[in-house]
Each structure stands twice: as C-alpha cells, then as structure tokens.
Design an enzyme around this catalytic site. Sequence first.
Site, PDB file in Angstrom:
ATOM      1  CB  SER A 110      -0.820   0.133   0.932  1.00  0.00           C
ATOM      2  OG  SER A 110      -1.154   1.552   1.493  1.00  0.00           O
ATOM      3  CE1 TYR A 124      -5.018  -2.360   4.860  1.00  0.00           C
ATOM      4  CE2 TYR A 124      -3.939  -0.356   4.477  1.00  0.00           C
ATOM      5  CZ  TYR A 124      -4.176  -1.525   3.383  1.00  0.00           C
ATOM      6  OH  TYR A 124      -4.345  -1.680   2.373  1.00  0.00           O
TER       7      TYR A 124
HETATM    8  N1  LIG Z   1      -9.292  -1.310  -1.816  1.00  0.00           N
HETATM    9  C1  LIG Z   1      -7.608   0.256  -1.157  1.00  0.00           C
HETATM   10  O1  LIG Z   1      -7.876   1.249  -1.406  1.00  0.00           O
HETATM   11  C2  LIG Z   1      -6.191  -0.139  -1.210  1.00  0.00           C
HETATM   12  C3  LIG Z   1      -5.460   0.492  -1.720  1.00  0.00           C
HETATM   13  C4  LIG Z   1      -3.721  -0.516  -1.178  1.00  0.00           C
HETATM   14  C5  LIG Z   1      -4.059  -1.394  -1.230  1.00  0.00           C
HETATM   15  N2  LIG Z   1      -4.794  -2.639  -1.004  1.00  0.00           N
HETATM   16  C6  LIG Z   1      -4.309  -3.712  -0.967  1.00  0.00           C
HETATM   17  O2  LIG Z   1      -5.340  -4.962  -1.597  1.00  0.00           O
HETATM   18  C7  LIG Z   1      -5.460  -5.741  -1.289  1.00  0.00           C
HETATM   19  C8  LIG Z   1      -6.625  -6.072  -2.140  1.00  0.00           C
HETATM   20  O3  LIG Z   1      -7.806  -5.316  -1.139  1.00  0.00           O
HETATM   21  P1  LIG Z   1      -9.264  -5.132  -1.527  1.00  0.00           P
HETATM   22  O4  LIG Z   1      -9.324  -3.267  -1.299  1.00  0.00           O
HETATM   23  O5  LIG Z   1      -9.250  -5.832  -2.970  1.00  0.00           O
HETATM   24  O6  LIG Z   1     -10.138  -6.055  -0.350  1.00  0.00           O
HETATM   25  P2  LIG Z   1     -11.356  -6.576  -0.718  1.00  0.00           P
HETATM   26  O7  LIG Z   1     -11.887  -7.328   0.768  1.00  0.00           O
HETATM   27  O8  LIG Z   1     -12.397  -5.983  -1.796  1.00  0.00           O
HETATM   28  O9  LIG Z   1     -10.711  -8.074  -0.812  1.00  0.00           O
HETATM   29  C9  LIG Z   1      -9.467  -8.984  -0.379  1.00  0.00           C
HETATM   30  C10 LIG Z   1      -9.692 -10.398  -0.484  1.00  0.00           C
HETATM   31  O10 LIG Z   1      -9.105 -10.889   0.341  1.00  0.00           O
HETATM   32  C11 LIG Z   1      -9.956 -12.350   0.418  1.00  0.00           C
HETATM   33  N3  LIG Z   1      -9.201 -12.412   2.161  1.00  0.00           N
HETATM   34  C12 LIG Z   1      -9.858 -11.751   3.497  1.00  0.00           C
HETATM   35  N4  LIG Z   1      -9.056 -12.827   4.444  1.00  0.00           N
HETATM   36  C13 LIG Z   1      -8.934 -13.613   3.797  1.00  0.00           C
HETATM   37  C14 LIG Z   1      -7.591 -14.839   4.373  1.00  0.00           C
HETATM   38  N5  LIG Z   1      -7.377 -15.213   5.804  1.00  0.00           N
HETATM   39  N6  LIG Z   1      -7.230 -15.591   3.578  1.00  0.00           N
HETATM   40  C15 LIG Z   1      -7.342 -15.713   1.998  1.00  0.00           C
HETATM   41  N7  LIG Z   1      -8.068 -14.759   1.192  1.00  0.00           N
HETATM   42  C16 LIG Z   1      -8.777 -13.533   2.342  1.00  0.00           C
HETATM   43  C17 LIG Z   1     -11.212 -11.286   1.133  1.00  0.00           C
HETATM   44  O11 LIG Z   1     -11.954 -13.057   1.018  1.00  0.00           O
HETATM   45  C18 LIG Z   1     -11.366 -10.926  -0.476  1.00  0.00           C
HETATM   46  O12 LIG Z   1     -12.390 -11.931  -0.991  1.00  0.00           O
HETATM   47  C19 LIG Z   1      -4.579  -5.543   0.486  1.00  0.00           C
HETATM   48  O13 LIG Z   1      -3.977  -6.473   0.425  1.00  0.00           O
HETATM   49  C20 LIG Z   1      -5.359  -4.497   0.645  1.00  0.00           C
HETATM   50  O14 LIG Z   1      -4.631  -3.995   1.883  1.00  0.00           O
HETATM   51  C21 LIG Z   1      -5.959  -2.460  -0.818  1.00  0.00           C
END
Ligand SMILES: NC(=O)c1ccc[n+]([C@@H]2O[C@H](COP(=O)([O-])OP(=O)(O)OC[C@H]3O[C@@H](n4cnc5c(N)ncnc54)[C@H](O)[C@@H]3O)[C@@H](O)[C@H]2O)c1
Length: 257
Positions: free
Chosen positions: A149, A162
């Site tokens: 991130s 986080y």
């Molecule tokens: N959305 C944002 O603004 C953003 C920004 C920077 C980084 N990220 C990172 O991107 C990645 C994806 O985020 P997103 O926004 O798509 O989130 P999201 O919640 O839409 O998707 C995350 C997925 O991970 C799965 N997950 C959660 N715990 C799990 C586990 N123990 N085992 C297997 N799967 C698991 C969930 O079921 C979900 O399908 C994450 O690592 C998040 O930290 C997101």
Amino acid sequence: MSEGPSYRLDGQVGIVTGAANGIGKELAIGLAQAGADIVIGDLPAQREQAEDTARQVRCAGRQALVLDLDVTDLASIEAVVSKAVAEFGKLDFIVNNAGINIRKPVLDYTEEEWEKLIAVNLKGVFFCSQIAARQMVKQRRGKIVNIASQLAVVGMKDRSIYAITKAGVAHMAKVFALELGPYGITVNAVGPTFVSTPLTTSMFQDPRFIEENLPKIPLGRFGTPRDVLGAVRFLLSPAADLITGHLLLVDGGYTVM
Ligand SMILES: NC(=O)c1ccc[n+]([C@@H]2O[C@H](COP(=O)([O-])OP(=O)(O)OC[C@H]3O[C@@H](n4cnc5c(N)ncnc54)[C@H](O)[C@@H]3O)[C@@H](O)[C@H]2O)c1
C-alpha cells in the site's frame, strides 16, 4: 529487428490470493487476459464470488482453478500450492493480495485486533511466499508480488496496524529477494493508493474522506483495480526479469509530498 521485451504471460500458471473480490478479482482476470492460467484462492465464504472470477478467467480463454484458502493457516496454503502443481505441473507466480483492515485510533486497538491484522496481512504473506517459493526453488524460476500500500511509506491516522503490516510486506519483498535471487526468483511489492473495493466501501461513501484525500493525489484521481493490474502484470512479465526487491507505488503521486 526483435520486438523487445514481452509484457505477456503466455503459458504461465499463477496463484492470486483473495481473488474473489476487489483488486484480486481484477488481477486474476487481467493476468488471464495476459495469457496465464489462474488459481483463485479465497475463504470458503467467498466461494460464489470466486466462481465468478473463475468464469471470467475462462472467458479470457484461460484455465481457472478455485480453491479454498485461508492465508493464516499453513496447512491450507500447503494444500493450495500442492493442488496447483498437481493440476498444472508448475507454479510460475504468486500474487499475495489477500488483506484486511480495521481502522481505529492507536489508543483503541485491542490485542485481538492486532493479532487478526498481523495474521492475515503479514504472517499470511510470509508463509504464502515461503511455501510457493519451495516449489519455485525446485523449478529454478518464479515470481512473487506482494500487494502492499502507499501506507508502506507514509502514515495515516486510524490505520496504524495496517500501515505497519504493509511496510512489513514491502520490506519482505527485499529480504526474500536477497535469499531467493540465486534460484532465479524475483520478489517485489506493489503499493496502491486508495481504490474503491469492498474493503473501502465505507471510506468512499464518506464525502469527508474524498474532500480530504483527493487533493493529496497530484494526478487528481483515486486508483482503480485496473491501475494495480498494470503494475502487477509488468512485474510478473519477462520485461521485469531483472527487477527484484522493489516497491512499485501506484499512488498517483500521493507519497511524493
Ligand atoms: N482498496 C484499497 O484502497 C487498497 C489500497 C492499497 C492496498 N490494498 C490492498 O489490496 C489488497 C486487496 O484489497 P481489496 O481492496 O481488493 O480488498 P477486498 O476486501 O475487496 O478483497 C480482499 C480479498 O481477500 C480475501 N481474504 C481476506 N482474508 C483472507 C484470508 N485469511 N485468506 C484468504 N483470503 C482472504 C477476502 O475474502 C477478499 O476476497 C489487500 O492486501 C489490501 O490491503 C487495497
């Protein structure tokens, strides 16, 4: 004259963790469009959404395998990697995308919340990488990408744990790169800015969040899962064969100030 480096993934096989929703779903589909067969790993409760990702991977003309995965459970990770190799005969890449967040002031977090965030975001990435790498070492090739991130490099209120985990997975790319380089394995991280997904629905529904944060992005817009795909696809492609231990920010310039 040769065409230059390839940005395609034809014939490759990779695991995307957390590929049922949000960024992971876009990554799975987009990497399939670039030519890869995809193993979709997510929690059993997300099976329906994972099957939808698989359907879209198949629409792109590639194979999809949906497997239950809990990244906090080593036996579950072992099972996913071994089933992927049994099905496809190899593992070219893993994208450590599964992640969670709990937003609170530093003064209010509980020990249980610390354990939960660390288990998914940090321990999960470590052991998914380790277990995938054991297969890649045998092959003498492979690529690992951790989804970090922009908060790996800057702080933000109410996101302390986080941010610590994301700094951890960015640094993890460096330490893994050092040890796995001799086996022909690259390890990198991608650091997105704010992206509208199920993880961030409540943030994006809050007008104050938009007002406060949009002006902090020099390029003037938030990220999309497609923006993250661009960076991940590049790092997995032959064009990035000599790039390792890197954090590639996809943040519209959020962290330059
Ligand atoms: N959305 C944002 O603004 C953003 C920004 C920077 C980084 N990220 C990172 O991107 C990645 C994806 O985020 P997103 O926004 O798509 O989130 P999201 O919640 O839409 O998707 C995350 C997925 O991970 C799965 N997950 C959660 N715990 C799990 C586990 N123990 N085992 C297997 N799967 C698991 C969930 O079921 C979900 O399908 C994450 O690592 C998040 O930290 C997101």
